[in-house]
Write a protein that holds these residues in place. Structure first.
Motif, PDB file in Angstrom:
ATOM      1  N   VAL A  11       4.147  -0.970 -12.745  1.00 16.04           N
ATOM      2  CA  VAL A  11       5.227  -1.137 -11.776  1.00 16.04           C
ATOM      3  C   VAL A  11       5.779   0.242 -11.409  1.00 16.04           C
ATOM      4  N   CYS A  12       5.624   0.598 -10.144  1.00 10.12           N
ATOM      5  CA  CYS A  12       6.017   1.920  -9.647  1.00 10.12           C
ATOM      6  C   CYS A  12       7.182   1.742  -8.670  1.00 10.12           C
ATOM      7  N   PRO A  13       8.420   2.054  -9.069  1.00  9.20           N
ATOM      8  CA  PRO A  13       9.584   1.752  -8.234  1.00  9.20           C
ATOM      9  C   PRO A  13       9.901   2.801  -7.165  1.00  9.20           C
ATOM     10  N   SER A  14       9.136   3.880  -7.080  1.00  6.34           N
ATOM     11  CA  SER A  14       9.460   4.910  -6.094  1.00  6.34           C
ATOM     12  C   SER A  14       8.220   5.695  -5.710  1.00  6.34           C
ATOM     13  N   LYS A  15       8.280   6.373  -4.561  1.00  3.61           N
ATOM     14  CA  LYS A  15       7.163   7.204  -4.116  1.00  3.61           C
ATOM     15  C   LYS A  15       6.859   8.307  -5.111  1.00  3.61           C
ATOM     16  N   ALA A  16       7.905   8.841  -5.732  1.00  7.07           N
ATOM     17  CA  ALA A  16       7.725   9.970  -6.647  1.00  7.07           C
ATOM     18  C   ALA A  16       6.912   9.588  -7.881  1.00  7.07           C
ATOM     19  N   ALA A  17       6.839   8.308  -8.195  1.00  8.89           N
ATOM     20  CA  ALA A  17       6.153   7.886  -9.423  1.00  8.89           C
ATOM     21  C   ALA A  17       4.716   7.459  -9.179  1.00  8.89           C
ATOM     22  N   ILE A  18       4.254   7.446  -7.933  1.00 15.11           N
ATOM     23  CA  ILE A  18       2.916   6.919  -7.651  1.00 15.11           C
ATOM     24  C   ILE A  18       1.832   7.784  -8.279  1.00 15.11           C
TER      25      ILE A  18
ATOM     26  N   SER B  94      -8.354  -3.732 -16.896  1.00 17.07           N
ATOM     27  CA  SER B  94      -8.112  -4.053 -15.484  1.00 17.07           C
ATOM     28  C   SER B  94      -6.663  -3.727 -15.140  1.00 17.07           C
ATOM     29  N   VAL B  95      -6.461  -3.025 -14.050  1.00 14.41           N
ATOM     30  CA  VAL B  95      -5.133  -2.524 -13.705  1.00 14.41           C
ATOM     31  C   VAL B  95      -4.830  -2.804 -12.234  1.00 14.41           C
ATOM     32  N   VAL B  96      -3.594  -3.242 -11.972  1.00 13.97           N
ATOM     33  CA  VAL B  96      -3.102  -3.402 -10.603  1.00 13.97           C
ATOM     34  C   VAL B  96      -1.805  -2.607 -10.481  1.00 13.97           C
ATOM     35  N   VAL B  97      -1.747  -1.693  -9.512  1.00 12.25           N
ATOM     36  CA  VAL B  97      -0.549  -0.893  -9.287  1.00 12.25           C
ATOM     37  C   VAL B  97       0.371  -1.639  -8.334  1.00 12.25           C
ATOM     38  N   HIS B  98       1.568  -1.970  -8.806  1.00  8.65           N
ATOM     39  CA  HIS B  98       2.591  -2.619  -7.992  1.00  8.65           C
ATOM     40  C   HIS B  98       3.615  -1.548  -7.616  1.00  8.65           C
ATOM     41  N   ALA B  99       3.942  -1.437  -6.333  1.00  6.34           N
ATOM     42  CA  ALA B  99       4.846  -0.368  -5.910  1.00  6.34           C
ATOM     43  C   ALA B  99       5.794  -0.863  -4.826  1.00  6.34           C
ATOM     44  N   LYS B 100       6.931  -0.167  -4.700  1.00  8.01           N
ATOM     45  CA  LYS B 100       7.873  -0.465  -3.621  1.00  8.01           C
ATOM     46  C   LYS B 100       7.137  -0.445  -2.284  1.00  8.01           C
ATOM     47  N   SER B 101       7.558  -1.285  -1.367  1.00  9.02           N
ATOM     48  CA  SER B 101       6.830  -1.493  -0.118  1.00  9.02           C
ATOM     49  C   SER B 101       6.683  -0.244   0.738  1.00  9.02           C
TER      50      SER B 101
ATOM     51  N   ASP C 159       0.018   4.069  -1.221  1.00 10.90           N
ATOM     52  CA  ASP C 159      -1.126   4.090  -2.129  1.00 10.90           C
ATOM     53  C   ASP C 159      -0.891   3.163  -3.313  1.00 10.90           C
ATOM     54  N   ALA C 160      -0.861   1.862  -3.040  1.00 14.35           N
ATOM     55  CA  ALA C 160      -0.616   0.869  -4.091  1.00 14.35           C
ATOM     56  C   ALA C 160      -1.425  -0.378  -3.800  1.00 14.35           C
ATOM     57  N   ASP C 161      -1.585  -1.212  -4.842  1.00 11.84           N
ATOM     58  CA  ASP C 161      -2.382  -2.428  -4.695  1.00 11.84           C
ATOM     59  C   ASP C 161      -1.543  -3.627  -4.262  1.00 11.84           C
ATOM     60  N   VAL C 162      -0.326  -3.731  -4.802  1.00 11.59           N
ATOM     61  CA  VAL C 162       0.567  -4.849  -4.483  1.00 11.59           C
ATOM     62  C   VAL C 162       1.962  -4.299  -4.184  1.00 11.59           C
ATOM     63  N   PRO C 163       2.512  -4.573  -3.001  1.00 11.61           N
ATOM     64  CA  PRO C 163       3.857  -4.094  -2.679  1.00 11.61           C
ATOM     65  C   PRO C 163       4.931  -5.082  -3.138  1.00 11.61           C
TER      66      PRO C 163
ATOM     67  N   TYR D 211     -14.955  -3.771   4.298  1.00  7.58           N
ATOM     68  CA  TYR D 211     -13.910  -4.565   3.668  1.00  7.58           C
ATOM     69  C   TYR D 211     -13.647  -4.074   2.244  1.00  7.58           C
ATOM     70  N   ILE D 212     -14.686  -3.688   1.521  1.00  4.65           N
ATOM     71  CA  ILE D 212     -14.482  -3.158   0.178  1.00  4.65           C
ATOM     72  C   ILE D 212     -13.768  -1.813   0.255  1.00  4.65           C
ATOM     73  N   ASP D 213     -14.096  -1.010   1.263  1.00  2.00           N
ATOM     74  CA  ASP D 213     -13.418   0.281   1.438  1.00  2.00           C
ATOM     75  C   ASP D 213     -11.916   0.093   1.633  1.00  2.00           C
ATOM     76  N   LEU D 214     -11.524  -0.998   2.298  1.00  5.25           N
ATOM     77  CA  LEU D 214     -10.111  -1.239   2.570  1.00  5.25           C
ATOM     78  C   LEU D 214      -9.305  -1.484   1.297  1.00  5.25           C
ATOM     79  N   LEU D 215      -9.978  -1.761   0.188  1.00  4.18           N
ATOM     80  CA  LEU D 215      -9.284  -2.000  -1.075  1.00  4.18           C
ATOM     81  C   LEU D 215      -8.746  -0.709  -1.684  1.00  4.18           C
ATOM     82  N   GLY D 216      -9.236   0.425  -1.232  1.00  2.00           N
ATOM     83  CA  GLY D 216      -8.765   1.701  -1.762  1.00  2.00           C
ATOM     84  C   GLY D 216      -8.990   1.809  -3.253  1.00  2.00           C
ATOM     85  N   SER D 217      -7.968   2.236  -3.981  1.00  2.00           N
ATOM     86  CA  SER D 217      -8.099   2.495  -5.416  1.00  2.00           C
ATOM     87  C   SER D 217      -8.327   1.225  -6.226  1.00  2.00           C
TER      88      SER D 217
END
Length: 617
Positions: free
Chosen positions: A8-15, A31-38, A42-46, A385-391
């Motif tokens: 869980v990444c609550p700010s741009k500075a922590a990405i 397995s890891v999913v990065v959740h970040a503020k909208s 550069d995040a997987d789930v906003p 489509y796979i490229d669109l997944l990014g990290s």
């Protein structure tokens, strides 16, 4: 299934820190999913609200690594804390990346996860659990291959040990002897190893550890209820005075790989299900205690339950409990020479997730889609489509297929899952709308000799994950053109006769539906959209709004609004979604020129005007 960890990444500075931790965990097979503020790109789930998002992840059973102060996580989770015996791992990592603090689930993986992250960051794992700190072991978190029969006694027993009380330790508990406990053969507190059920009176003075050496072989009628099979296994264990904690796996013949009751039973006992071929079970014939010619005639081996138990127990194992029958199931128990750990014999059931990732941007990808992708071993799909997944695709096997290779990619994904792999088939938009979902189902519906897939592929676990469709995204970009009855029509006549498409166009025009056109044109196909325009103009006004949306959710997104009479085929390409309003659809201009097309928006009223007018009068 490999459960994903939510960072869980609550700010741009922590990405940057989030991606650093992700690299550490992915390198160790997590397995890891990065959740970040909208506002973080550069995040997987906003997400929008940190507190509520952390709470939702926790109640959903997700392991959490929060890049924020411990107090934030504590305030988020305090209202929903319940039992420590089933909580997920929760960690807080300081923003300077120097401290990793396991807050909850210390003996459910949090302490180990903290040490792993700390080592990767060259940081300090602030583990505070008494046993871990003093003795470098957690008595209620034994290593893989062992389970504690009486976990609720661990707290009181551990308190006595921390105070300096000596313990007796069975010789087979080497992992305990490696710690710093005070060990004495005369001690009152005992740490025992047993596959048998412990008596209740031992709970205050002993911790009983079961080596997971039992292989429970099962057979059953097709469609047997999970409750029946679970009850039969429990009765078989009880009759032999065997501990359920000693179960290392559930085993059966591969013909039963899609039997729901077996997987429910495995989940009930907290172990994995593994399956063996008929030939592997028949190889155990000479060791069977109750071979059956009837079973051989029906299945091809002389025993399913005993054969599976023996095949799972291995060449050094033995049959501990012969086949026990109920009216709908059989159960036998094998004893392996060593506890089962991560490398189990047999084949696991494969899983295919057919995932719609939305039109493009990560904000439109659902959390379920991101989690399924994170948990997958292999990604299959059109390369773009796979490229669109990014990290989110980092560290995974990927199998790219070209446009036009739809059948090949679906068939490949199904067969890979049939080999026991966890596969995600990546589609844009919603996989069930003009995408691979229907083709996957069609291949499963066909027999193998009629162009379908193998029997193994038909026994996989299949999940369809919905996504935001292009028609929804296009309507939202312009307002609410899909506010009333609508339909979708593909103008491609590659798979549907043009005469059929014309019939549908006529019906949609006469029914005054808002129409979303998929595949409106191609390089060679330029006349169908013009014909569709003619048909619709015969039934609705020339000023009917038309929305043209290309590359939705991507940097090259292009939004245009036209009238039906103005629509030109040359404005449309293969990446354009065309939405044509009904006779009731309206176009309005907003004061905000950044929305729609230079402020122009469109909607289709549902009939609230009558109510509004009545209230005014």
């Amino acid at each position: 299934m490999n459960r994903s960890i939510a960072i869980v990444c609550p700010s741009k500075a922590a990405i940057r820190l989030a991606n650093q931790i992700k690299s550490v965990l992915v390198e160790h097979g997590r397995s890891v999913v990065v959740h970040a503020k909208s506002d973080v790109t550069d995040a997987d789930v906003p997400f929008t609200d940190t507190i509520s998002h952390i709470r939702d992840l926790f109640t959903g059973g997700k392991d959490i690594v929060a890049l924020c102060a411990s107090g934030i996580v504590i305030r988020a989770l305090a209202p929903v804390l319940d039992s420590k015996f089933n909580e997920p791992a929760v960690l807080a990592v300081s923003r300077d990346a120097l401290s990793v603090v396991p807050l909850l689930g210390g003996h459910h993986g949090a302490n180990d996860l903290a040490r792993l992250i700390a080592k990767g960051l060259d940081a300090h794992a602030a583990v505070t659990t008494a046993g871990d700190c003093r003795f470098r072991l957690a008595l209620d978190n034994p290593p893989a291959g062992w389970k504690l029969q009486n976990p609720r006694s661990a707290g009181p027993v551990m308190a006595k040990i921390v105070d300096g009380t000596a313990v007796q330790v069975d010789d087979s508990l080497d992992w305990i002897k490696d710690g710093k406990l005070v060990i004495s053969n005369e001690a009152d507190i005992k740490l025992i190893s047993s596959i048998e059920m412990a008596s209740p009176e031992k709970s205050e003075t002993a911790l009983v550890y079961s080596p997971q050496r039992l292989a429970v072989g099962v057979g059953c009628e097709r469609g047997v209820s999970p409750d029946h099979l679970i009850a039969h296994i429990e009765a078989t264990l009880a009759s032999a005075n065997l501990s359920r904690e000693a179960i290392g796996m559930i085993a059966s013949v591969d013909l039963k790989m899609d039997e729901a009751a077996i997987h429910h039973a495995a989940a009930h006992f907290g172990v994995s299900a593994r399956f063996f071929s008929v030939s592997e079970l028949e190889a155990q014939k000479d060791k069977l205690q109750t071979p059956s010619d009837v079973v051989f005639a029906e299945v091809g081996c002389h025993g399913v339950a005993e054969g599976a138990a023996l095949a799972a127990a291995g060449v050094s194992g033995s049959l501990l409990v012969a086949k026990v029958k109920s009216d709908k199931a059989t159960c036998a128990i094998g004893l392996a020479a060593e506890p089962f750990s991560s490398a189990l014999p047999g084949q696991k059931r494969g899983h295919l997730s057919v995932v719609g990732i939305g039109p493009g941007q990560s904000e439109w990808r659902t959390p379920e889609a991101s989690n399924r992708i994170a948990e997958a071993e292999e990604l299959v799909g059109y390369g773009l489509y796979i490229d669109l997944l990014g990290s989110l695709a980092d560290g995974k096997t990927r199998s790219d297929f070209p446009l036009g290779g739809e059948e090949d990619r679906c068939r490949y994904a199904l067969e890979q899952a049939g080999k026991g792999h966890n596969v995600a088939l990546i589609c844009s938009g919603d996989a069930g709308i003009y995408a691979m979902g229907a083709l996957v189902m069609e291949l499963l519906d066909r027999s193998e000799d009629a162009g379908g897939v193998s029997a193994a592929a038909k026994r996989i676990e299949l999940t369809h994950v919905p996504g935001v469709s292009a028609l929804q995204a296009a309507s939202a970009r312009f307002g609410a053109l899909l506010g009333h009855d609508f339909c979708t029509i593909s103008l491609s006549d590659l798979l549907t006769p043009w005469e059929t498409i014309v019939q549908r166009l006529e019906a949609a025009a006469q029914g005054d539906f808002v129409v979303a056109f998929y595949n409106p044109v191609s390089k060679k196909r330029r006349t169908q959209l013009a014909r569709a325009k003619e048909i619709l103009l015969a039934h609705r006004p020339p000023e009917t709004p038309v929305l043209l949306a290309s590359n939705l959710g991507r940097e090259t997104e292009n939004l245009r609004i036209r009238t039906l009479s103005e629509l030109e085929v040359d404005e449309v390409d293969m990446l354009t979604v065309v939405l044509v309003g009904s006779s009731q659809s309206r176009k309005i201009q907003s004061g905000d020129r950044s929305v729609g097309d230079n402020g122009w928006q469109a909607y289709t009223p549902r009939g609230y005007a009558k109510r509004i007018d009545a209230e005014k009068s």
